[in-house]
Write a protein that holds these residues in place. Structure first.
Motif, short mmCIF file in Angstrom:
data_model
loop_
_atom_site.label_atom_id
_atom_site.label_comp_id
_atom_site.label_asym_id
_atom_site.label_seq_id
_atom_site.Cartn_x
_atom_site.Cartn_y
_atom_site.Cartn_z
N ILE A 4 44.56 52.97 -84.44
CA ILE A 4 43.94 51.88 -85.19
C ILE A 4 42.53 51.67 -84.65
N PRO A 5 41.50 51.90 -85.47
CA PRO A 5 40.13 51.70 -84.99
C PRO A 5 39.87 50.24 -84.61
N ILE A 6 39.20 50.05 -83.47
CA ILE A 6 38.78 48.71 -83.03
C ILE A 6 37.32 48.51 -83.44
N TYR A 10 35.75 52.73 -80.03
CA TYR A 10 37.10 52.67 -79.45
C TYR A 10 38.16 52.44 -80.52
N ALA A 11 39.38 52.86 -80.17
CA ALA A 11 40.52 52.67 -81.05
C ALA A 11 41.75 52.36 -80.19
N PHE A 12 42.74 51.74 -80.83
CA PHE A 12 44.01 51.42 -80.17
C PHE A 12 45.01 52.51 -80.53
N HIS A 13 45.56 53.17 -79.51
CA HIS A 13 46.52 54.24 -79.72
C HIS A 13 47.92 53.70 -79.47
N LEU A 14 48.69 53.59 -80.54
CA LEU A 14 50.08 53.15 -80.43
C LEU A 14 50.94 54.40 -80.24
N HIS A 15 51.40 54.61 -79.01
CA HIS A 15 52.17 55.80 -78.68
C HIS A 15 53.54 55.77 -79.35
N HIS A 16 54.08 56.96 -79.59
CA HIS A 16 55.39 57.03 -80.25
C HIS A 16 56.49 56.42 -79.39
N TRP A 17 56.34 56.47 -78.07
CA TRP A 17 57.39 55.93 -77.22
C TRP A 17 57.50 54.40 -77.37
N VAL A 18 56.39 53.74 -77.70
CA VAL A 18 56.44 52.29 -77.91
C VAL A 18 57.23 51.97 -79.18
N ILE A 19 57.01 52.75 -80.21
CA ILE A 19 57.71 52.55 -81.48
C ILE A 19 59.21 52.77 -81.29
N TYR A 20 59.57 53.83 -80.58
CA TYR A 20 60.99 54.12 -80.39
C TYR A 20 61.65 53.17 -79.39
N SER A 21 60.89 52.63 -78.45
CA SER A 21 61.43 51.58 -77.57
C SER A 21 61.75 50.33 -78.37
N ASN A 51 50.92 62.24 -69.18
CA ASN A 51 50.00 61.61 -68.23
C ASN A 51 49.28 60.41 -68.84
N ASP A 52 49.04 60.43 -70.14
CA ASP A 52 48.29 59.35 -70.79
C ASP A 52 49.20 58.34 -71.50
N SER A 53 50.44 58.24 -71.08
CA SER A 53 51.40 57.40 -71.80
C SER A 53 51.05 55.92 -71.77
N PHE A 54 50.23 55.48 -70.83
CA PHE A 54 49.85 54.08 -70.76
C PHE A 54 48.38 53.85 -71.10
N ASN A 55 47.73 54.85 -71.68
CA ASN A 55 46.35 54.69 -72.14
C ASN A 55 46.39 54.26 -73.60
N PHE A 56 46.11 53.00 -73.83
CA PHE A 56 46.19 52.47 -75.18
C PHE A 56 44.82 52.37 -75.86
N ILE A 57 43.76 52.25 -75.09
CA ILE A 57 42.41 52.21 -75.65
C ILE A 57 41.81 53.60 -75.46
N VAL A 58 41.46 54.24 -76.59
CA VAL A 58 40.94 55.61 -76.56
C VAL A 58 39.64 55.68 -77.36
N ASP A 59 38.95 56.81 -77.25
CA ASP A 59 37.77 57.02 -78.09
C ASP A 59 38.20 57.08 -79.55
N ASN A 60 37.38 56.51 -80.40
CA ASN A 60 37.69 56.47 -81.83
C ASN A 60 37.54 57.86 -82.44
N PRO A 61 38.64 58.48 -82.86
CA PRO A 61 38.55 59.83 -83.43
C PRO A 61 37.99 59.84 -84.84
N TYR A 62 37.91 58.68 -85.47
CA TYR A 62 37.41 58.60 -86.85
C TYR A 62 35.89 58.47 -86.90
#
Length: 68
Positions: A4-6, A10-21, A51-62
């Protein structure tokens, strides 16, 4: 992968493990088939192994910057 672009940088990366948790937690309150719960446990553990499982703020790929 849910990104989700911020802003432009920057963007917010919602990892799949959060959804399945969340699905696992939901299974305590509503009836979810056991196969879905087992699948959710597996994907949660697999997602936490990165390794990046807790990195939620990432560079905006869009944001496509033109480089010369």
């Amino acid at each position: 992968m849910v990104i989700i672009p911020i802003n432009n940088n920057y963007a917010f990366h919602l990892h799949h493990w959060v959804i399945y948790s969340f699905i696992i937690l939901l299974s305590f309150f509503i009836n979810i088939p056991i196969i879905i719960i087992g699948f959710s446990y597996g994907l949660t553990l697999q997602g936490l192994s990165y390794n990046d499982s807790f990195n939620f703020i990432v560079d905006n790929p869009y944001n496509k910057k033109i480089k010369n």
